[in-house]
Design an enzyme around this catalytic site. Structure first.
Site, short mmCIF file in Angstrom:
data_model
loop_
_atom_site.label_atom_id
_atom_site.label_comp_id
_atom_site.label_asym_id
_atom_site.label_seq_id
_atom_site.Cartn_x
_atom_site.Cartn_y
_atom_site.Cartn_z
N SER A 152 47.64 70.19 37.32
CA SER A 152 48.12 71.39 37.97
C SER A 152 47.11 71.92 38.97
O SER A 152 46.43 71.16 39.64
CB SER A 152 48.49 72.46 36.95
N HIS A 162 36.02 74.10 34.13
CA HIS A 162 34.71 74.58 33.74
C HIS A 162 34.38 75.89 34.46
O HIS A 162 35.06 76.29 35.41
CB HIS A 162 33.66 73.51 34.02
N ASP A 212 37.52 68.95 39.24
CA ASP A 212 37.75 67.86 40.19
C ASP A 212 39.12 68.09 40.82
O ASP A 212 40.07 68.50 40.13
CB ASP A 212 37.80 66.51 39.47
#
Length: 284
Positions: free
Chosen positions: A248, A145, A88
């Site tokens: 980050s 992921h 995201d």
């Protein structure tokens, strides 16, 4: 105020000391004080806890447990594409690598060799390839992921600065992503090799991977490398590969004539884990 002036204080701040302090706070188990900090943060950044597997803010023993919270099953369905977005966040930049130059922001490029800590042999695979840089804001889900099925080949820890990685800093600090502390993960997939880089930043207490655990700290001040090529560390598309303990950026590198990015992608566009990132390039 220009972006360069805006980031000038970051050159003067004791970024490592601040990061170590933030890491201690984030790991502290201080009962009601921890719950108060989590509640304040969730409210300030409008964190959507409805999609969390555990939505109860008071149940998290430390801030880091909350920050790396797991999502509900099915909260991020995987698109039917060759590569899916691994996080995201918001797109910082993406597109072609010009010879060995990656576009950071207006007026700033950096080289693939610099990003990969001087490994010119590895960098050569991505000459005239493609890249994607995605920024994770404080409100975002902070697990990373896999964009596709792949085998892990090696991991490299690269010491570096701890500048912020927000858009203003990206515009104001030359070579930002190739000068900050980072963890470089090399993979092999059915589409060829690719690199996924976890970029550290101010107050990012640590970065972790599922196969190693916490990579930093410690911060030894020198490059460290782990070779996994003889092992069968296979990760599936959408499977967790790592996480940031405080937010980050990730940078992905792909070889030439490999990816065709999602036509709906654009710089500064919000993205979600699992959405279509790219399909395999078709030969003309």
């Amino acid at each position: 105020m220009s972006d360069r002036l805006a980031v000038l204080p970051q050159y003067l701040l004791p970024k490592l000391a601040l990061t170590r302090f933030a890491g201690r706070i984030a790991n502290a188990r201080a009962g009601k004080l921890t719950t108060h900090l989590i509640s304040w943060f969730a409210g300030k950044y409008q964190v959507n806890m409805e999609e969390a597997k555990n939505p109860d803010l008071s149940s998290y023993a430390s801030f880091n447990e909350f920050f790396t919270r797991e999502l509900k099953a099915g909260a991020r369905p995987l698109a039917k594409s060759d590569w899916v977005c691994p996080v995201d966040g918001a797109i910082s930049q993406f597109g072609p690598i010009e010879k060995d130059q990656i576009f950071q922001a207006k007026g700033h490029n950096y080289s693939t060799t610099a990003l990969l800590a001087g490994d010119s042999q590895a960098a050569a695979r991505y000459t005239d390839g493609h890249f994607a840089t995605i920024y994770l804001s404080p409100r975002d889900y902070h697990r990373i992921h896999m964009p596709c099925d792949a085998k892990l080949l090696r991991m490299v820890y690269v010491p570096g600065d701890l500048f912020s990685v927000n858009p203003t800093t990206a515009r104001g600090v030359p070579g930002l992503f190739a000068r900050n502390e980072r963890v470089v993960c090399h993979f092999e997939s059915e589409f060829g090799p690719f690199v996924l880089v976890l970029v550290g930043a101010t107050i990012v207490g640590s970065m972790a991977t599922v196969w190693h655990g916490v990579v930093n700290p410690p911060r030894p001040g020198q490059i460290q490398e782990w070779d996994y090529s003889a092992q069968q560390i296979l990760l599936k598309k959408g499977e967790e590969m790592g996480r940031f303990l405080l937010g980050s950026t990730v940078v992905l590198l792909f070889p030439p004539a490999t990816v065709a990015f999602n036509t709906e992608w654009d710089a500064a566009r919000p993205v979600r884990l699992g959405e279509k990132m790219a399909d395999r390039q078709t030969k003309q």
